[in-house]
Design a protein around this motif. Sequence first.
Motif, PDB file in Angstrom:
ATOM      1  N   VAL A   1      -2.008  55.275  76.074  1.00 10.93           N
ATOM      2  CA  VAL A   1      -2.359  53.670  75.136  1.00 10.93           C
ATOM      3  C   VAL A   1      -2.131  53.841  73.641  1.00 10.93           C
ATOM      4  CG1 VAL A   1      -5.136  53.216  74.568  1.00 10.93           C
ATOM      5  CG2 VAL A   1      -5.112  54.233  77.056  1.00 10.93           C
ATOM      6  N   ARG A   2      -1.783  52.624  73.548  1.00  7.45           N
ATOM      7  CA  ARG A   2      -1.143  52.782  71.964  1.00  7.45           C
ATOM      8  C   ARG A   2      -2.284  52.228  70.795  1.00  7.45           C
ATOM      9  NH1 ARG A   2       1.489  48.594  75.464  1.00  7.45           N
ATOM     10  NH2 ARG A   2       0.977  46.539  75.492  1.00  7.45           N
ATOM     11  N   ASP A   3      -1.751  51.624  70.286  1.00  7.34           N
ATOM     12  CA  ASP A   3      -3.375  51.458  68.821  1.00  7.34           C
ATOM     13  C   ASP A   3      -3.155  49.566  68.673  1.00  7.34           C
ATOM     14  OD1 ASP A   3      -0.727  51.245  67.324  1.00  7.34           O
ATOM     15  OD2 ASP A   3      -1.268  52.360  65.424  1.00  7.34           O
ATOM     16  N   LEU A   4      -1.802  49.262  69.093  1.00  9.59           N
ATOM     17  CA  LEU A   4      -1.703  47.534  69.021  1.00  9.59           C
ATOM     18  C   LEU A   4      -1.338  46.739  70.546  1.00  9.59           C
ATOM     19  CD1 LEU A   4      -0.130  47.621  65.312  1.00  9.59           C
ATOM     20  CD2 LEU A   4      -2.107  46.820  65.499  1.00  9.59           C
ATOM     21  N   GLY A  47      -0.934  42.329  68.397  1.00 14.67           N
ATOM     22  CA  GLY A  47      -1.404  42.044  67.045  1.00 14.67           C
ATOM     23  C   GLY A  47      -2.502  42.276  66.917  1.00 14.67           C
ATOM     24  N   GLU A  48      -3.496  42.871  67.457  1.00  7.20           N
ATOM     25  CA  GLU A  48      -4.373  43.652  67.334  1.00  7.20           C
ATOM     26  C   GLU A  48      -5.014  45.114  67.466  1.00  7.20           C
ATOM     27  OE1 GLU A  48      -7.419  40.660  66.165  1.00  7.20           O
ATOM     28  OE2 GLU A  48      -5.674  39.525  67.224  1.00  7.20           O
ATOM     29  N   THR A  49      -5.734  45.426  66.629  1.00  6.81           N
ATOM     30  CA  THR A  49      -6.105  46.935  66.650  1.00  6.81           C
ATOM     31  C   THR A  49      -6.966  47.112  67.811  1.00  6.81           C
ATOM     32  OG1 THR A  49      -6.159  47.065  63.990  1.00  6.81           O
ATOM     33  CG2 THR A  49      -6.927  48.653  65.697  1.00  6.81           C
ATOM     34  N   VAL A  50      -6.217  48.018  68.497  1.00 11.03           N
ATOM     35  CA  VAL A  50      -7.186  48.466  70.397  1.00 11.03           C
ATOM     36  C   VAL A  50      -7.618  49.863  69.294  1.00 11.03           C
ATOM     37  CG1 VAL A  50      -6.670  49.388  72.455  1.00 11.03           C
ATOM     38  CG2 VAL A  50      -5.038  47.674  71.542  1.00 11.03           C
ATOM     39  N   GLN A  51      -9.157  49.976  70.558  1.00 12.89           N
ATOM     40  CA  GLN A  51     -10.063  50.843  70.063  1.00 12.89           C
ATOM     41  C   GLN A  51     -10.238  51.407  70.877  1.00 12.89           C
ATOM     42  OE1 GLN A  51     -13.398  48.535  69.209  1.00 12.89           O
ATOM     43  NE2 GLN A  51     -13.203  47.826  67.675  1.00 12.89           N
ATOM     44  N   HIS A  52      -9.984  50.869  71.955  1.00 13.38           N
ATOM     45  CA  HIS A  52      -9.838  51.634  73.803  1.00 13.38           C
ATOM     46  C   HIS A  52      -9.351  50.028  75.028  1.00 13.38           C
ATOM     47  CE1 HIS A  52     -14.304  50.600  73.839  1.00 13.38           C
ATOM     48  NE2 HIS A  52     -14.208  50.404  75.273  1.00 13.38           N
ATOM     49  N   GLU A  81      -9.393  46.105  77.399  1.00 17.41           N
ATOM     50  CA  GLU A  81      -9.066  45.737  76.071  1.00 17.41           C
ATOM     51  C   GLU A  81     -10.153  45.883  75.302  1.00 17.41           C
ATOM     52  OE1 GLU A  81      -4.571  46.317  74.767  1.00 17.41           O
ATOM     53  OE2 GLU A  81      -5.610  44.725  74.340  1.00 17.41           O
ATOM     54  N   VAL A  82     -10.570  46.836  74.219  1.00 16.42           N
ATOM     55  CA  VAL A  82     -11.826  46.261  73.304  1.00 16.42           C
ATOM     56  C   VAL A  82     -10.492  46.775  72.291  1.00 16.42           C
ATOM     57  CG1 VAL A  82     -13.368  47.190  71.928  1.00 16.42           C
ATOM     58  CG2 VAL A  82     -13.739  47.455  74.451  1.00 16.42           C
ATOM     59  N   THR A  83     -10.773  45.442  71.300  1.00 21.34           N
ATOM     60  CA  THR A  83     -10.228  45.213  70.217  1.00 21.34           C
ATOM     61  C   THR A  83     -11.425  44.596  69.112  1.00 21.34           C
ATOM     62  OG1 THR A  83      -9.833  43.479  70.348  1.00 21.34           O
ATOM     63  CG2 THR A  83      -7.804  44.666  71.222  1.00 21.34           C
ATOM     64  N   ASN A  84     -11.142  44.783  67.153  1.00 22.70           N
ATOM     65  CA  ASN A  84     -11.604  44.270  66.457  1.00 22.70           C
ATOM     66  C   ASN A  84     -11.834  43.331  66.821  1.00 22.70           C
ATOM     67  OD1 ASN A  84     -10.916  46.836  65.642  1.00 22.70           O
ATOM     68  ND2 ASN A  84      -9.457  45.738  63.889  1.00 22.70           N
ATOM     69  N   LYS A  85     -10.928  41.769  68.109  1.00 21.53           N
ATOM     70  CA  LYS A  85     -12.149  40.891  68.278  1.00 21.53           C
ATOM     71  C   LYS A  85     -12.862  40.744  69.052  1.00 21.53           C
ATOM     72  CE  LYS A  85      -8.621  38.319  65.679  1.00 21.53           C
ATOM     73  NZ  LYS A  85      -7.531  36.819  65.785  1.00 21.53           N
ATOM     74  N   GLY A  86     -13.315  42.193  69.788  1.00 21.20           N
ATOM     75  CA  GLY A  86     -14.173  41.924  71.064  1.00 21.20           C
ATOM     76  C   GLY A  86     -12.921  42.586  72.563  1.00 21.20           C
ATOM     77  N   ALA A  87     -13.870  41.917  73.837  1.00 19.24           N
ATOM     78  CA  ALA A  87     -12.580  42.978  74.779  1.00 19.24           C
ATOM     79  C   ALA A  87     -12.543  41.628  75.327  1.00 19.24           C
ATOM     80  CB  ALA A  87     -14.489  43.697  75.726  1.00 19.24           C
TER      81      ALA A  87
END
Length: 160
Positions: A39-42, A45-50, A129-135
Motif C-alpha cells: 500500500v503506497r502513501d499517494l 496526487g491524494e494522500t492515502v489513509q488506508h 481507498e480512503v484519502t483525505n478527500k474521502g473514500a
Amino acid sequence: MLPQTFIRVSSEPFSVEEAYRMTADSQQDGAVVLFIGKVRDLNLGETVQHLTLEHYPGMTERSLQAIAEQARSRFAVNTITIIHRVGTFALGEEIVLVAASAVHRHAAFMAAEFMMDMLKTQAPFWKREVTNKGAQWLSPSPQDDIAPQKWINFNKDEST
C-alpha cells in the motif's frame, strides 16, 4: 521435480521467506523472482489513509489459478506462487506476492511480470481507498488496462 503452483487468498500477513522457500524448492532452478506489492502513501496526487480489498471467494482463487496456468503455458517456469491479501490495510503493508522459479532468470522475470499484468485486470478484487478527500472505489489505471496487450503476440520461445 514436477511444476508446482501455490495460490493463497487470505486476510493474514504472508511470510516472504516462506514464499521464497516454497518457490525455490527445486535444485534445477537457477532463478527465483519475487514481486511484492504494498500500500503506497499517494495515489493520483491524494494522500492515502488506508486501502480495503474485497474479493469473491472461490472465483478469486480460480482466477489466480488460471493466471498461473497462462504463465506456465507461456514461459519455461517450474514453480509459481501467488499470494493475495484481502481486508483493510495501512500504508506500507504488503498486499500481494507473485513469484516464479525457472532454470534461467529471463523466464522467471517474464512470468512474474505477466502474472502481475493479468492480476491487475483479470482477478476479481475490488479496491476501496480512503484519502483525505474521502473514500472511493478504484478502477484499474489506464496503464493497468493496456499492460496485458503486450503479451498478446508473445512467443514462448522468447522466454528461455
